[in-house]
Design an enzyme around this catalytic site. Structure first.
Site, PDB file in Angstrom:
ATOM      1  N   ASP A  44       0.828  -1.210   0.000  1.00 33.37           N
ATOM      2  CA  ASP A  44       0.000   0.000   0.000  1.00 33.37           C
ATOM      3  C   ASP A  44       0.864   1.262   0.000  1.00 33.37           C
ATOM      4  OD1 ASP A  44      -2.133  -1.854   0.420  1.00 33.37           O
ATOM      5  OD2 ASP A  44      -1.762  -1.751   2.572  1.00 33.37           O
ATOM      6  N   GLU A 210     -11.265   0.016  -2.602  1.00 31.49           N
ATOM      7  CA  GLU A 210     -10.672   0.421  -1.324  1.00 31.49           C
ATOM      8  C   GLU A 210      -9.463   1.288  -1.616  1.00 31.49           C
ATOM      9  OE1 GLU A 210      -9.491  -3.206   0.626  1.00 31.49           O
ATOM     10  OE2 GLU A 210      -8.317  -3.902  -1.073  1.00 31.49           O
TER      11      GLU A 210
END
Length: 529
Positions: A44, A210
Site C-alpha cells: 500500500d 478500497e
C-alpha cells in the site's frame, strides 16, 4: 607502510560490500530501470514530493517500529530513513503480537510545511501523526475519527482552505465494504467529521474497491482507488467537479497481457520537471506486496498509466523503462539489509513482532547486538521479541554469526523465516548442553510445530544460514568456522504472513522466568546473493 595497510584493508572489505550491497537493483545504470523498484514488502505505498525529494510510507500492520519512511531523489533508488511510529497504540493491545492488525494502508501528505500521515487501525479508527521533517521526530498518534472498520484514509486540503478525507471500510469489522466515502475535516486535520457521503458503490463493477488516494487537478477532484482484490485487481480512477460527486469512473491500469498481477493501490507523483508517475504494488505471495513504478500521462483529464500493450484502452504495467527525468542523475541506492552491528543503534531494516520492550535486547558499542532469552511462549509464532526484516529479493542468502551465552535450560536462539508457515534453526540449551535442529510450524487458527533430530554442538559460537531460491524455497545450513557449511533439516517453502510477506531474522527465547536470563551476541547478519 600506512598506505599498504589501507590498501590491504580495502582489498579485504570490498568483495564483501560488493556481494551484499545489491541483491536486487532496479537501476540498470544506463538511464533505464526494471520493475519492481523495491522487491520487498512495502505494501500500500504512498509517495509525496517535497522540492527535489521524494518520501514513501507503507502499511506496517503489527510490525514495530511501524510506518517506514523511505527517501529517494529519482523515484527509482530508495533508502530507509526512519519510521513514523515508534510504538503502536493502544499499548495494552500491541504489546502482544497481533498478526494482521495494526497499521493498514496509510497516506503521506505535505501541507503548510509539515508532513502528515493518516493511517487506519481497523479495530480502533483513523489516526493522524505529523512532523516538520520526514526523518522525524513525529508527533504522538492522534485518533481523529473513532470507529471499527474505517480504513485507507486520504486527506485533501482544497484551494479554499476547506479540508476533506476519503476512506474505505473493512467488512470484517464494519459489516460493510466495497464502497468509498468522503467527509469533511477541520482545517487543522485533527478532527474528521461524521458527515460521510458515499461516492461509489463498488458492488456494481468495482468489487472490493478500497485504498483511495485524494487529489485535485484542473478543476476536477480525483479519487484513485484499487478494485477487484489484492492479487487479481486493477486501478480505477474517479473524477468529479464536485468534491461529493457524482463521480465518473474509468479503469486505467490492469494486468492485461503482462505477468504483473493485481497492479493497483499506490500514489501519483509529479516530478519537478513536470513528468507524472504512478507507484503501485504487486502481490507476490511469500515476497509480499512489492513496489512498481509506472509512467503516467494525462489525456482528456484522465490519467493514462503504463502502456496499452493489448490496445484495449487500458494501461498495463511496464517492466523496463526509462528513468524519470528529475533534472539530475543520482547514485544507485537500495534499502538496507545487512547489519554488522558495529554501531550502537539497530539498523532501520529491523522490526519486532510487537511493541518493543526494554528487556528484548540492546544494540551495543561492543560490536554486536545483544538479545535476551526472557520471553516464554508456547510457540515462536506469537513471540513479541522476534526481530525480522523483509525479504529483499527473489533469491538471496542470509547468514548470521551468533555467540550463545545460555544460563538456563530450555533457552534458545537462532535464525528464522517467518510467515503463516515458518521454519527456523533452533540452537538450544538442553540440560546444559547445546543442540541444533530445524523446527517448522504451520498456523491455521492454531499453531502446530515439528522438529528434526537435534545435533550436539560443542561450541557456543555458531554460523547459521538460510538460502532462499525462486518461489520462496528455503534451505538451511550451519557452520562452526564460516567456511564449511553443513546442510540441516528439510527444504521449506516460505509463505506470506497475515497481510505481509515472509520475513527473515533472529530470536531469543526461554522456557522459565528467572532474574538473570541468558543472552545472545549477534556479531553480524549478512544478506548476500
Amino acid at each position: 607502510m600506512k598506505n599498504i595497510k589501507i590498501i590491504l584493508f580495502l582489498f579485504c572489505i570490498i568483495p564483501f560490500q560488493k556481494n551484499t550491497a545489491q541483491v536486487w537493483t532496479p537501476d540498470n545504470g544506463d538511464g533505464t530501470y526494471t520493475n519492481p523498484v523495491i522487491h520487498a514488502d512495502y505494501s500500500d505505498p504512498d509517495v509525496v514530493r517535497v522540492g527535489d525529494d521524494y518520501y514513501m510510507t507503507a502499511s506496517s500492520f503489527n510490525c514495530i517500529p511501524g510506518l517506514p519512511i523511505l527517501h529517494s531523489k529519482d523515484l527509482v533508488n530508495w533508502k530507509i530513513i526512519g519510521h513514523a511510529l515508534v510504538k503502536q497504540p493502544p499499548f495494552e493491545t500491541y504489546d502482544s503480537v497481533q498478526h494482521g492488525n495494526g497499521v493498514w494502508a496509510p497516506s503521506i501528505t505535505f501541507h503548510k510545511n509539515e508532513f502528515y500521515i493518516y493511517y487506519p487501525d481497523p479495530d480502533f479508527g483513523i489516526y493522524m501523526i505529523k512532523a516538520k521533517k520526514a526523518e522525524g521526530p513525529w508527533s504522538e498518534p492522534l485518533l481523529v475519527k473513532e470507529g471499527k472498520g474505517l480504513i485507507d484514509p486520504s486527506p485533501l486540503w482544497d484551494t479554499d482552505g476547506k479540508a476533506y478525507l476519503t476512506h474505505a471500510f473493512a467488512g470484517s469489522r464494519a459489516q460493510i465494504k466495497s464502497l468509498l466515502v468522503v467527509c469533511t475535516m477541520n482545517p487543522e486535520g485533527t478532527v474528521v467529521n461524521n458527515d460521510e457521503v458515499m461516492v461509489i458503490d463498488g458492488h456494481k463493477g468495482e468489487e472490493t474497491i478500497e485504498g483511495p488516494k485524494f487529489y485535485k487537478r484542473n478543476g476536477y477532484y480525483y479519487i484513485f482507488a484499487p478494485a477487484g482484490g489484492v492479487s487479481t485487481g486493477w486501478q480505477t480512477v474517479l473524477r468529479s467537479k464536485n468534491v461529493f460527486g457524482p463521480y465518473e469512473k474509468k479503469k486505467v491500469l490492469e494486468q492485461g497481457s503482462t505477468a504483473i498481477n493485481g497492479p493497483h493501490q499506490g500514489a501519483w507523483v509529479t516530478t519537478q520537471t513536470g513528468e507524472d508517475w504512478f507507484f503501485h504494488f504487486q502481490d507476490k505471495g511469500a515476497y509480499g506486496r512489492i513496489v512498481h513504478l509506472q509512467p503516467m500521462k494525462w489525456v482528456n483529464d484522465w490519467p493514462v498509466m503504463g502502456e496499452d500493450f493489448d490496445k484495449n484502452g487500458i494501461g498495463e504495467p511496464v517492466t523496463t523503462y526509462r528513468k524519470p527525468n528529475v533534472g539530475k542523475k543520482y547514485p544507485i541506492e537500495v534499502p538496507a539489509t545487512s547489519d554488522e552491528f558495529n554501531e550502537p543503534k539497530l539498523g532501520l531494516q529491523w522490526q519486532w513482532q510487537a511493541n518493543k520492550q526494554t528487556n528484548f535486547g540492546f544494540p551495543t558499542s561492543l560490536g554486536y547486538l545483544n538479545l535476551f532469552c526472557n520471553t516464554t511462549t508456547s510457540n515462536i509464532f506469537n513471540a513479541p521479541n522476534v526481530l525480522l526484516q523483509k525479504f529483499p529479493a527473489e533469491e538471496f542468502t542470509a547468514t548470521t554469526k551468533l555467540t550463545f551465552n545460555s544460563r538456563l535450560k530450555g533457552e534458545s536462539t537462532g535464525l528464522i523465516v517467518m510467515g503463516l508457515d515458518y521454519s527456523f534453526l533452533c540452537f538450544k540449551n538442553v540440560d546444559g548442553k547445546l543442540y541444533l535442529n530445524q523446527k517448522t510450524g504451520t498456523f491455521d487458527k492454531t499453531v502446530s510445530e515439528t522438529g528434526t533430530k537435534p545435533i550436539l554442538i560443542e561450541s557456543n559460537t555458531i554460523y547459521l544460514r538460510v538460502q532462499i531460491k525462486k518461489d520462496g524455497m528455503c534451505s538451511f545450513f550451519y557452520s562452526l568456522d564460516d567456511k564449511n557449511y553443513q546442510s540441516i533439516g528439510n527444504d521449506f517453502k516460505s509463505r506470506e504472513g497475515k497481510w505481509i510477506g515472509a520475513k527473515v531474522g533472529l530470536f531469543a527465547l526461554g522456557e522459565e522466568i528467572k532474574n538473570d536470563s541468558g543472552n545472545v551476541e549477534v556479531d553480524w547478519f549478512r544478506i548476500t546473493k
